[in-house]
Design an enzyme around this catalytic site. Structure first.
Site, PDB file in Angstrom:
ATOM      1  N   ARG A 124      -4.822  10.583   3.739  1.00 54.36           N
ATOM      2  CA  ARG A 124      -3.771  11.569   3.993  1.00 54.36           C
ATOM      3  C   ARG A 124      -2.630  11.492   2.976  1.00 54.36           C
ATOM      4  O   ARG A 124      -2.014  12.494   2.628  1.00 54.36           O
ATOM      5  CB  ARG A 124      -3.218  11.247   5.384  1.00 54.36           C
ATOM      6  CG  ARG A 124      -2.937  12.404   6.172  1.00 54.36           C
ATOM      7  CD  ARG A 124      -2.324  12.056   7.495  1.00 54.36           C
ATOM      8  NE  ARG A 124      -1.785  13.285   8.011  1.00 54.36           N
ATOM      9  CZ  ARG A 124      -0.616  13.757   7.662  1.00 54.36           C
ATOM     10  NH1 ARG A 124       0.162  13.071   6.874  1.00 54.36           N
ATOM     11  NH2 ARG A 124      -0.219  14.914   8.131  1.00 54.36           N
TER      12      ARG A 124
ATOM     13  N   ASP B  24      -5.589  12.146  12.644  1.00 55.52           N
ATOM     14  CA  ASP B  24      -6.162  10.816  12.837  1.00 55.52           C
ATOM     15  C   ASP B  24      -5.600  10.265  14.137  1.00 55.52           C
ATOM     16  O   ASP B  24      -4.993  10.999  14.906  1.00 55.52           O
ATOM     17  CB  ASP B  24      -5.857   9.888  11.645  1.00 55.52           C
ATOM     18  CG  ASP B  24      -4.391   9.936  11.258  1.00 55.52           C
ATOM     19  OD1 ASP B  24      -3.571  10.199  12.144  1.00 55.52           O
ATOM     20  OD2 ASP B  24      -4.088   9.725  10.081  1.00 55.52           O
TER      21      ASP B  24
ATOM     22  N   LYS C  81       0.845  -1.204   0.000  1.00 50.12           N
ATOM     23  CA  LYS C  81       0.000   0.000   0.000  1.00 50.12           C
ATOM     24  C   LYS C  81       0.880   1.254   0.000  1.00 50.12           C
ATOM     25  O   LYS C  81       0.655   2.185  -0.779  1.00 50.12           O
ATOM     26  CB  LYS C  81      -0.894   0.018   1.249  1.00 50.12           C
ATOM     27  CG  LYS C  81      -1.644   1.317   1.433  1.00 50.12           C
ATOM     28  CD  LYS C  81      -2.489   1.338   2.683  1.00 50.12           C
ATOM     29  CE  LYS C  81      -1.790   1.887   3.893  1.00 50.12           C
ATOM     30  NZ  LYS C  81      -1.541   3.329   3.885  1.00 50.12           N
ATOM     31  N   ASN C  82       1.884   1.259   0.885  1.00 54.54           N
ATOM     32  CA  ASN C  82       2.674   2.480   1.040  1.00 54.54           C
ATOM     33  C   ASN C  82       3.619   2.734  -0.126  1.00 54.54           C
ATOM     34  O   ASN C  82       4.273   3.763  -0.179  1.00 54.54           O
ATOM     35  CB  ASN C  82       3.443   2.451   2.370  1.00 54.54           C
ATOM     36  CG  ASN C  82       2.510   2.685   3.545  1.00 54.54           C
ATOM     37  OD1 ASN C  82       1.329   2.966   3.368  1.00 54.54           O
ATOM     38  ND2 ASN C  82       3.048   2.561   4.757  1.00 54.54           N
TER      39      ASN C  82
ATOM     40  N   ASP D 112       4.042   1.072  12.020  1.00 50.07           N
ATOM     41  CA  ASP D 112       2.860   0.369  11.503  1.00 50.07           C
ATOM     42  C   ASP D 112       2.738  -1.053  12.060  1.00 50.07           C
ATOM     43  O   ASP D 112       1.653  -1.620  12.059  1.00 50.07           O
ATOM     44  CB  ASP D 112       2.918   0.281   9.976  1.00 50.07           C
ATOM     45  CG  ASP D 112       2.778   1.634   9.346  1.00 50.07           C
ATOM     46  OD1 ASP D 112       1.656   2.070   9.109  1.00 50.07           O
ATOM     47  OD2 ASP D 112       3.816   2.285   9.117  1.00 50.07           O
TER      48      ASP D 112
HETATM   49  C1  UD1 Z   1       4.335   6.936   6.170  1.00 53.26           C
HETATM   50  C2  UD1 Z   1       3.401   5.743   6.045  1.00 53.26           C
HETATM   51  C3  UD1 Z   1       2.877   5.329   7.410  1.00 53.26           C
HETATM   52  C4  UD1 Z   1       4.038   5.069   8.350  1.00 53.26           C
HETATM   53  C5  UD1 Z   1       4.975   6.279   8.383  1.00 53.26           C
HETATM   54  C6  UD1 Z   1       6.234   6.077   9.224  1.00 53.26           C
HETATM   55  C7  UD1 Z   1       2.372   5.989   3.881  1.00 53.26           C
HETATM   56  C8  UD1 Z   1       1.127   6.209   3.102  1.00 53.26           C
HETATM   57  N1  UD1 Z   1       2.288   6.097   5.200  1.00 53.26           N
HETATM   58  O1  UD1 Z   1       3.566   8.020   6.690  1.00 53.26           O
HETATM   59  O2  UD1 Z   1       2.121   4.138   7.238  1.00 53.26           O
HETATM   60  O3  UD1 Z   1       3.546   4.840   9.657  1.00 53.26           O
HETATM   61  O4  UD1 Z   1       5.402   6.599   7.035  1.00 53.26           O
HETATM   62  O5  UD1 Z   1       6.932   4.967   8.801  1.00 53.26           O
HETATM   63  O6  UD1 Z   1       3.409   5.681   3.330  1.00 53.26           O
HETATM   64  N2  UD1 Z   1       6.385  14.821  10.352  1.00 53.26           N
HETATM   65  C9  UD1 Z   1       6.465  16.168  10.614  1.00 53.26           C
HETATM   66  N3  UD1 Z   1       6.457  17.036   9.553  1.00 53.26           N
HETATM   67  C10 UD1 Z   1       6.375  16.608   8.262  1.00 53.26           C
HETATM   68  C11 UD1 Z   1       6.296  15.227   8.004  1.00 53.26           C
HETATM   69  C12 UD1 Z   1       6.297  14.338   9.064  1.00 53.26           C
HETATM   70  O7  UD1 Z   1       6.550  16.588  11.767  1.00 53.26           O
HETATM   71  O8  UD1 Z   1       6.386  17.445   7.353  1.00 53.26           O
HETATM   72  C13 UD1 Z   1       6.394  13.861  11.477  1.00 53.26           C
HETATM   73  C14 UD1 Z   1       5.076  13.100  11.597  1.00 53.26           C
HETATM   74  O9  UD1 Z   1       4.123  13.830  12.320  1.00 53.26           O
HETATM   75  C15 UD1 Z   1       5.519  11.849  12.316  1.00 53.26           C
HETATM   76  C16 UD1 Z   1       6.918  11.597  11.735  1.00 53.26           C
HETATM   77  O10 UD1 Z   1       7.348  12.845  11.212  1.00 53.26           O
HETATM   78  O11 UD1 Z   1       5.632  12.075  13.702  1.00 53.26           O
HETATM   79  C17 UD1 Z   1       6.947  10.515  10.671  1.00 53.26           C
HETATM   80  O12 UD1 Z   1       6.129  10.876   9.588  1.00 53.26           O
HETATM   81  P1  UD1 Z   1       6.410  10.391   8.096  1.00 53.26           P
HETATM   82  O13 UD1 Z   1       7.640   9.542   8.066  1.00 53.26           O
HETATM   83  O14 UD1 Z   1       6.362  11.577   7.210  1.00 53.26           O
HETATM   84  O15 UD1 Z   1       5.168   9.460   7.829  1.00 53.26           O
HETATM   85  P2  UD1 Z   1       4.143   9.503   6.631  1.00 53.26           P
HETATM   86  O16 UD1 Z   1       4.867   9.699   5.347  1.00 53.26           O
HETATM   87  O17 UD1 Z   1       3.022  10.419   6.960  1.00 53.26           O
END
Ligand code: UD1
Length: 413
Positions: free
Chosen positions: A87, A111, A17-18, A299
């Site tokens: 998202r 969420d 999925k990711n 996850d």
């Molecule tokens: C992706 C995955 C999700 C997984 C996560 C971490 C997808 C669709 N989703 O989510 O399943 O749990 O990686 O492995 O691929 N953050 C900030 N600012 C930003 C971006 C992120 O503060 O601009 C923080 C987030 O709030 C979180 C952390 O960084 O605490 C990790 O987020 P991130 O690695 O970006 O996860 P996603 O890409 O949203």
């Protein structure tokens, strides 16, 4: 669902999925017809297909195949109705700015993961020359020319790394992303982009270098297997005991988890088909902390908590990635699990069995964790709100039933 007497047989592991969601977004980078293979039959792929269609692409979705035809011009907008449902839609920002110089994307909401900002996505794209305003709940981006730059991410964010990568492939000059996320899905995206004609090196390491190119072409690509889906079946096996072959799974994409499961008493070995896992009737508890890849993925955590709730001993689970993500524990407690949470820690005291109960899925992985727990519960567990599970799992019920779980799906009127 009721207590199972062990799982035996083969489970086919679907495409990730990711990864597939990002590959679908990346198709916006070139005009023409793409073919994606090993596409999982999950609701989120349908939402991404709708999003591409809303922009003007045509999508023929027949999992495991998805054909996407991207026109010369698109409407570079991701509307609230779709971003609100998923998202990950934010990853269209990079490709839209790179190819069309403008993008209007609804701000993603929250969420159970807690507060999830996109500041790093925007800061990185600004370093490449994009400008942003936010109004009426939308991020409005413009970039007459994107220019390669050195970007040091404050944290190895998966989404920010992907957005930057997809913007940088068409930027003028060299971009270096430092402290980049290293997940296998990033490597899959880089392979897809390189196949399209991009020049990306270092994906799956902390430093990714991208030499911008003039244009890209459509390609055919097979999606990397879903390590989170594979981990879910490993957790199910850990609860129920038995022997499973996970067809297509990549043990090398989940080494830390395999190591943890080994410490708990499960054997996981790569073989020609994928991997084979053997679990005794009950595993021994360990402590687990989530970390960016190659650490234990956030996850995995909900179903690791379920596994520990049925293991022998006490395990402390520490969440280091997201602020929230413990909401489902109240549901596990309704099944008799002994779990105490404090800040970002959960102390899980294993029991030999749980007690079947009506419970509610609150997100994709939380939903799967309830199914995993139900395999070790006496009596019937009814999991509701399974549309969350459908967002990320291709036939969870069918795949578990085929290896001996007493599980079925019903439509409530
Ligand atoms: C992706 C995955 C999700 C997984 C996560 C971490 C997808 C669709 N989703 O989510 O399943 O749990 O990686 O492995 O691929 N953050 C900030 N600012 C930003 C971006 C992120 O503060 O601009 C923080 C987030 O709030 C979180 C952390 O960084 O605490 C990790 O987020 P991130 O690695 O970006 O996860 P996603 O890409 O949203």
């Amino acid at each position: 669902m009721s207590r199972s007497s062990g799982l035996h047989g083969s489970v086919p592991i679907s495409g990730a999925k990711n990864s597939v969601l990002k590959l679908m977004a990346a198709t916006l980078l070139a005009e023409g017809e793409f073919v994606l293979r090993n596409v999982p039959n999950i609701a989120d792929v349908g939402i991404m297909a709708e999003l591409l269609e809303a922009m003007g692409a045509s999508v023929e979705l027949a999992p495991p195949v998805c054909r996407i035809s991207v026109p010369r011009e698109v409407t570079p907008e991701a509307p609230y109705e779709l971003v609100e449902q998923m998202r990950a839609s934010i990853v269209v920002l990079g490709p839209l700015l790179a190819r069309f110089g403008r993008a209007r994307v609804s701000m993603p909401g929250g969420d159970d993961f807690g507060h999830r900002p996109v500041d790093m996505h925007l800061a990185g794209l600004q370093e490449l020359g994009a400008t942003f305003t936010t109004e009426h709940g939308y991020i409005q981006g413009r970039a007459d020319h994107l220019t390669g730059a050195d970007v040091l991410l404050e944290y190895p964010s998966v989404g920010a790394t992907e957005n930057l990568l997809m913007a940088a492939v068409l930027a003028k000059g060299t971009t270096v992303i430092d402290n980049a996320a290293r997940e296998p899905e990033i490597a899959d995206l880089a392979a897809f982009l390189n196949h399209m004609g991009a020049n990306v090196s270092g994906a799956a390491t902390s430093t990714i270098t991208i030499e911008g190119v003039e244009s890209l072409v459509p390609v055919e690509h097979s999606v990397v297997p879903d390590r989170i889906e594979a981990a879910t079946y490993l957790a199910a096996l850990g609860v129920a005991g038995g022997e499973l072959t996970l067809v297509g799974a990549r043990a090398d994409h989940m080494e830390m988890l395999v190591q943890k499961l080994g410490q708990m008493g499960m054997s996981v070995t790569p073989n020609d088909e994928g991997l084979i896992a053997i679990a005794p009737r009950r595993l021994t508890s360990v402590d687990v902390a989530t970390l960016p890849y190659p650490g234990v993925a956030s996850d995995y955590k909900p179903f690791i908590v379920s596994l520990l709730a049925l293991s022998d001993g006490v395990g402390i689970v520490t969440e280091n990635i997201f602020g929230g993500r413990f909401g489902y524990i109240d549901e596990l407690r309704r099944m008799g699990a002994d779990i105490r949470t404090e800040g970002h820690h959960a102390v899980v005291r294993g029991k030999s069995q749980l007690s079947g109960a009506p419970v509610k899925a609150i997100d994709i992985r939380a939903g799967a964790s309830l199914v995993v727990a139900a395999l070790g519960a006496v009596g019937e567990t009814v999991v509701s709100n399974i549309d969350h599970i459908d967002r990320g799992y291709d036939d969870l019920v069918g795949k578990l039933a085929a290896v001996g779980a007493n599980i079925s799906r019903s439509v409530l009127s």
